[in-house]
Design an enzyme around this catalytic site. Structure first.
Site, mmCIF file in Angstrom:
data_model
loop_
_atom_site.group_PDB
_atom_site.id
_atom_site.type_symbol
_atom_site.label_atom_id
_atom_site.label_comp_id
_atom_site.label_asym_id
_atom_site.label_seq_id
_atom_site.Cartn_x
_atom_site.Cartn_y
_atom_site.Cartn_z
ATOM 1 N N GLU A 1 -5.055 -8.578 -0.461
ATOM 2 C CA GLU A 1 -5.718 -8.461 0.585
ATOM 3 C C GLU A 1 -7.317 -8.063 0.484
ATOM 4 O O GLU A 1 -7.471 -7.104 -0.554
ATOM 5 C CB GLU A 1 -5.163 -7.196 1.558
ATOM 6 C CG GLU A 1 -3.948 -7.352 2.074
ATOM 7 C CD GLU A 1 -3.611 -6.120 2.895
ATOM 8 O OE1 GLU A 1 -4.641 -5.400 3.419
ATOM 9 O OE2 GLU A 1 -2.248 -6.010 3.174
ATOM 10 N N GLU B 1 0.883 -1.233 0.112
ATOM 11 C CA GLU B 1 -0.007 -0.058 0.010
ATOM 12 C C GLU B 1 0.789 1.288 0.127
ATOM 13 O O GLU B 1 0.589 2.052 0.845
ATOM 14 C CB GLU B 1 -1.109 -0.008 1.315
ATOM 15 C CG GLU B 1 -1.993 -0.919 1.005
ATOM 16 C CD GLU B 1 -3.083 -1.318 2.132
ATOM 17 O OE1 GLU B 1 -3.023 -0.283 3.070
ATOM 18 O OE2 GLU B 1 -3.995 -1.985 2.262
#
Length: 505
Positions: free
Chosen positions: A281, A162
């Site tokens: 995820e 991220e």
């Protein structure tokens, strides 16, 4: 009560890419050294059996891989793979391969001091990229030497986590991340061109911008990336209260539409068209204190996600398998909104069974014959039928009970209909824990009771086909998930045995 009639047509074939068991997430990798972690992992592997596992913190100091020493006034690097080998060996023993996430930065190598989480993962670039790439290459060569080239070529490699959030990558600096990616990509391919490398592992919010710019960068630098990664969560900004986060659920269709944008962006580049997308995820809430994770509602919401996530993605990895997890600190209680499928004490949460049910669909080796927003139906390879039904509340309240009349074609004779039900009445360990007084530290008898409360309700009945059709009735209560199997079951009684007489005698 809402009742629907669903007629499956003979010869129907519906595309359904069920990759429920491809990958699952974990907390930082060093947690694999803990006994409770391994107990929960063994349970998950026994009942579901994932193929890959992905976690943070591979290069953090707790794994002790990167070391420095001084010799004749010169700083030198050395690498310690003791913990790495223990962790990877433990994964392989239960049938898991690592989906390698390269991050975060070793403290001694880092340019800055910014960290994330309770365990202080450094999220700044390296002071010298040569040190970073040397470590990555030494790490990969060690894996190849220990486990063999053919094995390691099956372990996907993802660069960072991220980077579009400044908590995970200093200033969310896109240009700096692209530099990290290119340097890492070329270093990995220098070790072995067959190694699979991808990124950028972005979360929602700025995902479209980042994916577009990432693909443009890869084209400009002529990087033949092997896959693209992103994350997928389906809540609005949570409301914090004490140790807990409460969140409203987003509309599922908007989430699926957002996933489609990644597919569309990639396919707009001819050289990358069709490139696999791994959702490394996904969950409802993106916080490890998201109380929704422990609920039956979560199980029903995830049932719908699993019915659709394979439409445009090669894989999707639930975050996470268990609640041995410390991003926000060590949890105070066994139920605290943790990401895991399993709570402390090896207590399966309702969502655990959603995964078990979808894995059973895959094991049936059949063809999808019906799919909508509430149900998936499969025709098994052996001629039987199976499916999953759910009753999820999204932005509006769920119907208290939904009933389905399912008509299956090409049937004759007698059948056994088996259902396993997970709902707020029959499989709800969270309620049992609440009724106990919400004990923070479970006694052994309390743990055993919660495990018992976490078991689906099993029911069976016999029914017969009429006119080449078999009609079965299914019911899903609010936030319920029901798995069903329909199998040929001609009676073969023992001599003199009469079941009805047994009951009436």
């Amino acid at each position: 009560m809402k009742q629907e009639k669903i007629i499956v047509q003979q010869g129907t074939e519906i595309p359904f890419h069920n990759q429920v068991d491809y990958c699952v997430g974990t907390g930082r990798m060093s947690l694999a050294l803990a006994e409770e972690y391994q107990k929960e992992l063994r349970l998950v592997q026994k009942e579901i059996g994932f193929r890959y596992i992905r976690g943070h913190g591979l290069f953090c100091d707790a794994m002790a891989i990167y070391q420095e020493y001084e010799e004749n006034g010169v700083k030198r690097a050395e690498y310690n793979f003791t913990y790495l080998d223990r962790v990877v060996d433990s994964y392989l023993r239960v049938g898991l391969r690592p989906f390698l996430e390269l991050g975060f930065m070793p403290q001694k190598m880092a340019r800055g001091t910014q960290t994330v989480f309770y365990w202080k993962g450094n999220v700044t670039p390296p002071k010298d990229y040569r040190d970073w790439t040397a470590m990555v290459q030494a790490f990969l060569r060690h894996l190849i030497e220990r486990y063999g080239r053919d094995e390691i070529l099956q372990w996907p490699i993802e660069v960072w986590n991220e980077p579009n959030l400044n908590i995970f990558w200093e200033n969310a600096d896109m240009a700096e991340y692209f530099k990290l990616f290119e340097e890492t990509f070329r270093a990995v391919k220098e070790v072995d061109g067959g190694l699979l490398v991808g990124g950028p592992a972005v979360c929602g919010g700025t995902d479209e911008l980042w994916i577009q710019k990432f693909m443009e960068f890869c084209r400009e630098k002529k990087l033949p990336i092997d896959f693209v990664t992103r994350h997928h969560y389906t809540i609005e900004t949570p409301e914090n209260q004490g140790h807990c986060d409460y969140s409203k659920v987003m509309d599922a269709e908007s989430g699926f539409a957002n996933l489609q944008t990644t597919r569309d962006i990639i396919d707009s580049f001819p050289e990358y068209k069709g490139l696999p997308i791994h959702v490394t995820e996904f969950n409802t809430s993106y916080t490890p204190r998201g109380v929704i994770h422990d609920t039956n509602r979560n199980a029903a919401l995830i049932a719908r996600q699993l019915s659709r996530l394979g439409d445009v993605n090669e894989s999707y990895s639930y975050w996470t398998f268990g609640d041995v997890f410390e991003e926000a600190g060590v949890p105070f209680t066994p139920f605290h909104g943790g990401f895991g499928l399993v709570a402390e004490g090896c207590i399966p949460k309702p969502t655990f069974w959603t995964f078990v049910f979808y894995k059973k669909l895959k094991e049936g080796d059949g063809q999808c014959v019906y799919r909508d927003n509430d149900m998936v139906v499969m025709k098994k390879a052996d001629g039987g039928w199976q499916g999953v039904v759910w009753n999820a509340s999204e932005q509006s309240a769920a119907v208290e009970q939904r009933r389905f009349e399912l008509v299956l074609p090409g049937c004759e004779g007698e059948y056994c209909v088996m259902t396993r039900t997970v709902d707020e009445e029959v499989c709800n360990p969270l309620k049992a824990w609440h009724d106990m007084g919400e004990p923070a530290n479970l006694k052994e008898e309390q743990r055993a009771l919660l495990q018992e409360a976490a078991t689906p309700l099993l029911r069976t009945e016999r029914t017969a086909a009429q006119g080449q059709q078999l009609t079965i009735e299914l019911a899903a209560k609010k936030n319920g998930v029901v798995y069903f199997e329909v199998s040929r079951a001609p009676l073969k009684p023992n001599r003199g045995y009469d079941y009805q007489k047994v009951l009436e005698f």
